[in-house]
Motif scaffolding. Structure first.
Motif, PDB file in Angstrom:
ATOM      1  N   ASN A  36      34.331 -84.481 -34.361  1.00  0.00           N
ATOM      2  CA  ASN A  36      33.706 -85.963 -35.002  1.00  0.00           C
ATOM      3  C   ASN A  36      34.309 -86.549 -35.592  1.00  0.00           C
ATOM      4  OD1 ASN A  36      31.975 -87.787 -35.489  1.00  0.00           O
ATOM      5  ND2 ASN A  36      30.837 -86.788 -36.991  1.00  0.00           N
ATOM      6  N   MET A  37      35.566 -87.628 -35.121  1.00  0.00           N
ATOM      7  CA  MET A  37      36.368 -88.215 -36.073  1.00  0.00           C
ATOM      8  C   MET A  37      35.811 -89.164 -36.855  1.00  0.00           C
ATOM      9  SD  MET A  37      39.236 -87.024 -35.297  1.00  0.00           S
ATOM     10  CE  MET A  37      40.388 -88.274 -35.823  1.00  0.00           C
ATOM     11  N   ASP A  99      34.241 -84.485 -21.202  1.00  0.00           N
ATOM     12  CA  ASP A  99      35.359 -83.846 -21.675  1.00  0.00           C
ATOM     13  C   ASP A  99      35.231 -83.974 -23.155  1.00  0.00           C
ATOM     14  OD1 ASP A  99      38.606 -84.165 -21.907  1.00  0.00           O
ATOM     15  OD2 ASP A  99      38.085 -82.594 -20.795  1.00  0.00           O
ATOM     16  N   GLU A 100      35.942 -82.881 -23.651  1.00  0.00           N
ATOM     17  CA  GLU A 100      35.945 -82.966 -25.081  1.00  0.00           C
ATOM     18  C   GLU A 100      37.014 -83.989 -25.804  1.00  0.00           C
ATOM     19  OE1 GLU A 100      36.996 -79.219 -27.066  1.00  0.00           O
ATOM     20  OE2 GLU A 100      35.245 -78.224 -26.005  1.00  0.00           O
ATOM     21  N   VAL A 101      37.945 -84.404 -25.014  1.00  0.00           N
ATOM     22  CA  VAL A 101      38.829 -85.629 -25.508  1.00  0.00           C
ATOM     23  C   VAL A 101      38.199 -86.869 -25.293  1.00  0.00           C
ATOM     24  CG1 VAL A 101      41.027 -86.506 -24.775  1.00  0.00           C
ATOM     25  CG2 VAL A 101      40.907 -84.135 -24.453  1.00  0.00           C
ATOM     26  N   LEU A 102      37.465 -87.086 -24.195  1.00  0.00           N
ATOM     27  CA  LEU A 102      36.669 -88.156 -24.300  1.00  0.00           C
ATOM     28  C   LEU A 102      35.858 -88.426 -25.291  1.00  0.00           C
ATOM     29  CD1 LEU A 102      36.049 -90.684 -22.772  1.00  0.00           C
ATOM     30  CD2 LEU A 102      34.319 -89.633 -21.571  1.00  0.00           C
ATOM     31  N   THR A 107      34.219 -90.777 -30.936  1.00  0.00           N
ATOM     32  CA  THR A 107      34.009 -90.622 -32.209  1.00  0.00           C
ATOM     33  C   THR A 107      35.025 -91.344 -33.099  1.00  0.00           C
ATOM     34  OG1 THR A 107      34.963 -88.499 -32.286  1.00  0.00           O
ATOM     35  CG2 THR A 107      32.549 -88.651 -32.016  1.00  0.00           C
ATOM     36  N   PHE A 108      36.284 -91.430 -32.403  1.00  0.00           N
ATOM     37  CA  PHE A 108      37.324 -92.276 -33.107  1.00  0.00           C
ATOM     38  C   PHE A 108      36.820 -93.740 -33.211  1.00  0.00           C
ATOM     39  CE2 PHE A 108      41.417 -94.486 -33.037  1.00  0.00           C
ATOM     40  CZ  PHE A 108      41.805 -94.085 -34.490  1.00  0.00           C
TER      41      PHE A 108
END
Length: 299
Positions: A36-37, A99-102, A107-108
């Motif tokens: 969580n960015m 996907d976790e990168v998405l 969150t960014f």
């Protein structure tokens, strides 16, 4: 010997702050597998809410230290829980299973949005709520003097760390969360409402981030961009300790805190470099962090 004492005291005090910042981030990742960015903005929201509430309290003639702590806790918990609920229900719930990168990118984006929301609400003028910090004075430790407020932050981080461990290891909800971490699909098949547990987890993680900001508000000048700076430090801690591990977050905070204190007292020009050097060194030998676990890929 004096330098050693100074390094230990400064290192553990800074480590306690790092753990407060990183605890919510690692709780959310451990259960939801979301890095969580936006956690940095939740920290900033807690700092702004606490600074504003304290400003109103002291401007109104208040002078009770206990009441100031109640205000910090209440304002941070309210803003953290509410914002966490809105983010999880309004956005993240629509994207589970992606996907976790998405999820990292999403969150960014939330981080950037919240940074602008903070400017719209509080403007760009710095906020200060120094009164609780000044009221606690300084304490002599041998020939060194330490802020009483800093020692209080250390005590709070210990209480939160033990509380999180007890919650995850000794309570029914904690056992359910650990079952979700181990196998989400089997947990759903056994009747666990995984989405509700995700909501609870995200709200707790967001609240921890806001509490960290609220506690820090009397120590610093609360300014725009605060969340972006904090998320970088929190990321370094959780990656060093191992994503998703409370124990790892604590150990990572201590390592980074002591390394930074050593650099400040011996080689101050390397203060920023040493933090990332520690992280890189750990990842060379432990790619998943000190306490990170390798997750089996399902096929």
């Amino acid at each position: 010997m004096l330098t050693v004492w100074a390094i230990l005291i400064d290192g553990f005090i800074y480590a306690s702050w790092l753990f407060l910042v990183a605890a919510g981030l690692t709780v959310i990742y451990g259960v939801m597998r979301i890095l969580n960015m936006a956690h940095g903005s939740l920290y900033a929201l807690g700092a702004y809410a606490a600074a504003s509430a304290l400003g109103w309290y002291y401007a109104g003639g208040g002078d009770q230290l206990i009441m100031a702590f109640v205000i910090i806790a209440a304002s941070a918990i309210m803003v953290g829980a509410l914002t966490g609920l809105v983010i999880e229900r309004g956005l993240l719930r629509l994207m589970y299973g992606r996907d976790e990168v998405l999820m990292l990118i999403v969150t960014f984006a939330v981080l950037l949005i919240l940074e602008d929301v903070i400017k719209l609400i509080w403007g760009t003028t710095p906020y200060s709520a120094y009164q609780p910090y000044a009221a606690m004075g300084r304490i002599n430790i041998d020939v060194l003097t330490v802020s009483g407020y800093d020692l209080m932050v250390l005590a709070v981080s210990l209480v939160i760390g033990v509380g999180l461990w007890f919650w995850l290891e000794r309570t029914k909800v904690g056992k359910i969360l650990r079952s979700i971490i181990h196998d989400r699909e089997v947990s759903e098949a056994m009747g666990v409402n995984v989405r509700r547990m995700f909501t609870i987890t995200f709200m707790i993680g967001a609240t921890l981030g806001a509490i960290a900001g609220g506690i820090t508000a009397p120590i610093i000048s609360v300014v725009p961009g605060l969340g972006v700076e904090v998320i970088v430090m929190a990321f370094a801690v959780v990656v060093t300790g191992g994503l998703g591990s409370i124990t790892g977050a604590a150990v990572g905070a201590v390592i980074v805190g002591l390394a930074r204190a050593t650099s400040i007292h011996t080689m101050p020009e390397l203060e920023l470099f040493i933090i990332y050097a520690v992280m890189a060194t750990v990842l060379i030998f432990r790619p998943n962090g000190l306490f990170g676990q390798v997750i089996a890929r399902k096929i």
